[in-house]
Design an enzyme around this catalytic site. Sequence first.
Site, PDB file in Angstrom:
ATOM      1  N   GLY A  52       0.729  -1.016  -0.375  1.00 29.34           N
ATOM      2  CA  GLY A  52      -0.048   0.964   0.251  1.00 29.34           C
ATOM      3  C   GLY A  52       0.744   1.684  -0.139  1.00 29.34           C
ATOM      4  O   GLY A  52       1.697   1.325   0.430  1.00 29.34           O
ATOM      5  N   GLN A 203      -5.754  -8.107  -2.526  1.00 33.68           N
ATOM      6  CA  GLN A 203      -5.939  -7.242  -1.239  1.00 33.68           C
ATOM      7  C   GLN A 203      -6.931  -7.286  -0.379  1.00 33.68           C
ATOM      8  O   GLN A 203      -7.199  -6.666   0.454  1.00 33.68           O
ATOM      9  CB  GLN A 203      -4.982  -6.362  -1.809  1.00 33.68           C
ATOM     10  N   ASP A 244      -1.508   4.775  -6.648  1.00 40.73           N
ATOM     11  CA  ASP A 244      -0.101   4.318  -6.525  1.00 40.73           C
ATOM     12  C   ASP A 244       0.796   5.374  -6.212  1.00 40.73           C
ATOM     13  O   ASP A 244       1.365   5.719  -6.131  1.00 40.73           O
ATOM     14  CB  ASP A 244       0.804   3.131  -6.905  1.00 40.73           C
TER      15      ASP A 244
HETATM   16  O1  MRU Z   1       0.497  -4.267  -4.971  1.00 41.78           O
HETATM   17  P1  MRU Z   1      -0.407  -3.223  -3.402  1.00 41.78           P
HETATM   18  O2  MRU Z   1      -1.331  -3.911  -2.587  1.00 41.78           O
HETATM   19  O3  MRU Z   1       0.640  -2.514  -3.384  1.00 41.78           O
HETATM   20  O4  MRU Z   1      -1.124  -2.571  -3.857  1.00 41.78           O
HETATM   21  C1  MRU Z   1      -1.956  -1.307  -3.040  1.00 41.78           C
HETATM   22  C2  MRU Z   1      -2.823  -0.206  -4.249  1.00 41.78           C
HETATM   23  O5  MRU Z   1      -3.074  -0.841  -5.114  1.00 41.78           O
HETATM   24  C3  MRU Z   1      -3.411   1.004  -2.769  1.00 41.78           C
HETATM   25  O6  MRU Z   1      -4.604   0.628  -4.177  1.00 41.78           O
HETATM   26  C4  MRU Z   1      -2.864   2.086  -3.201  1.00 41.78           C
HETATM   27  O7  MRU Z   1      -1.488   1.575  -2.534  1.00 41.78           O
HETATM   28  C5  MRU Z   1      -3.364   2.713  -2.091  1.00 41.78           C
HETATM   29  S1  MRU Z   1      -3.255   2.353  -0.675  1.00 41.78           S
HETATM   30  C6  MRU Z   1      -4.145   4.170   0.142  1.00 41.78           C
END
Ligand code: MRU
Length: 358
Positions: A52, A203, A244
């Site tokens: 995240g 997730q 991200d």
């Molecule tokens: O691969 P991840 O689990 O790190 O991806 C996370 C996401 O895409 C979230 O939506 C993003 O980081 C926003 S977290 C507030």
Amino acid sequence: MTILDYDTVALNEEKNALVIIDQTKLPYSIEILELTDLKEIWDAIYLLKVRGAPAIGVTAAIAIYLEARKIAMEANDFDGFYKKFVEAKEYLDSSRPTAVNLSWALNRMDDVVKKNKDKNVSEIIDILHAEAIEIREEDIRVCKAIGEYGLSLVKPGDGLLTHCNAGQLATVKYGTATAPMYLGHERGYNFRIFADETRPLLQGARLTAFELQSAGMDVTLICDNMSNMVMRNGWVNAIFVGCDRVAANGDVANKIGTSIVATVAKRYNIPFYVCAPTSTIDMNTPTGNEIKIEERKPEEVTEMWYKNRMAPDDVKVFNPAFDVTDNDLVTGIITEYGIAKAPYNESLKEIFAKKQNK
Ligand code: MRU
């Protein structure tokens, strides 16, 4: 005690360790990791033990502080210290490419070092410590502010949909996309929340459904390919997702599948909001086309979670971890300084001007 009572990411001052929940073990096992070694921390980020965008940023800040302490013990002068500091920073920065919070936090830590290069190294370490703590504390304030702005866009009883996990487990507290949900929950809004499962790493199922259910909210888990149905049925009044990296033109990189949700939402005139701390907005990236999208190993698609492999041996697999949602599908970008609307090239600049003048 629920998962929400644990720190997603913190600094253990006595042990000089980064403390995280191992998110790969959730929801059935809550394992707390105390990490002191840079390589272990790099692996934890790469393997999504901590994940995240905001949580990755806070992790990087704490990690580089811890490493700087070690470097300082052996460095004879500032130049020797700084050379090793930059090496450690670049190494951490290579752990995941898409979430800009990683380089944002590392650059912020680097800036304080450069600004204080005339001080002695032990003073610089104290300043880095304070900055890492501030980055963590700031994340709580930022998420709360996003939550208040987000809450102003919905009403009690609304159906909300989210994708991936932009929840407390992706931040220090509240989450970004979930912040309006948590604040609404505290105020009796009785939202009906749909959480996309989020293939291939789940997730949504393992983290979002878990944390919202632990908070006592009404959450319904759906597979990613069911979101059209719940929207067409009229069960969704608004969508909140995290991100991200937001480009200067408002294109948004977020977990793979986000752009499908946005496209379907447009079809049914459902507002699609992106919750973005300014630390996730990258004004140096003009459009989504320039955002580097992480590709992960094929086994996440072919084998993971299954008792037996579920795809033919040697089949070709495309496994991008993120996609780009075009800015014309985004109803608003909710930041801690207000809600940006199209045209984003202008409104995002205004958000940063507000930040500058605060
Ligand atoms: O691969 P991840 O689990 O790190 O991806 C996370 C996401 O895409 C979230 O939506 C993003 O980081 C926003 S977290 C507030």
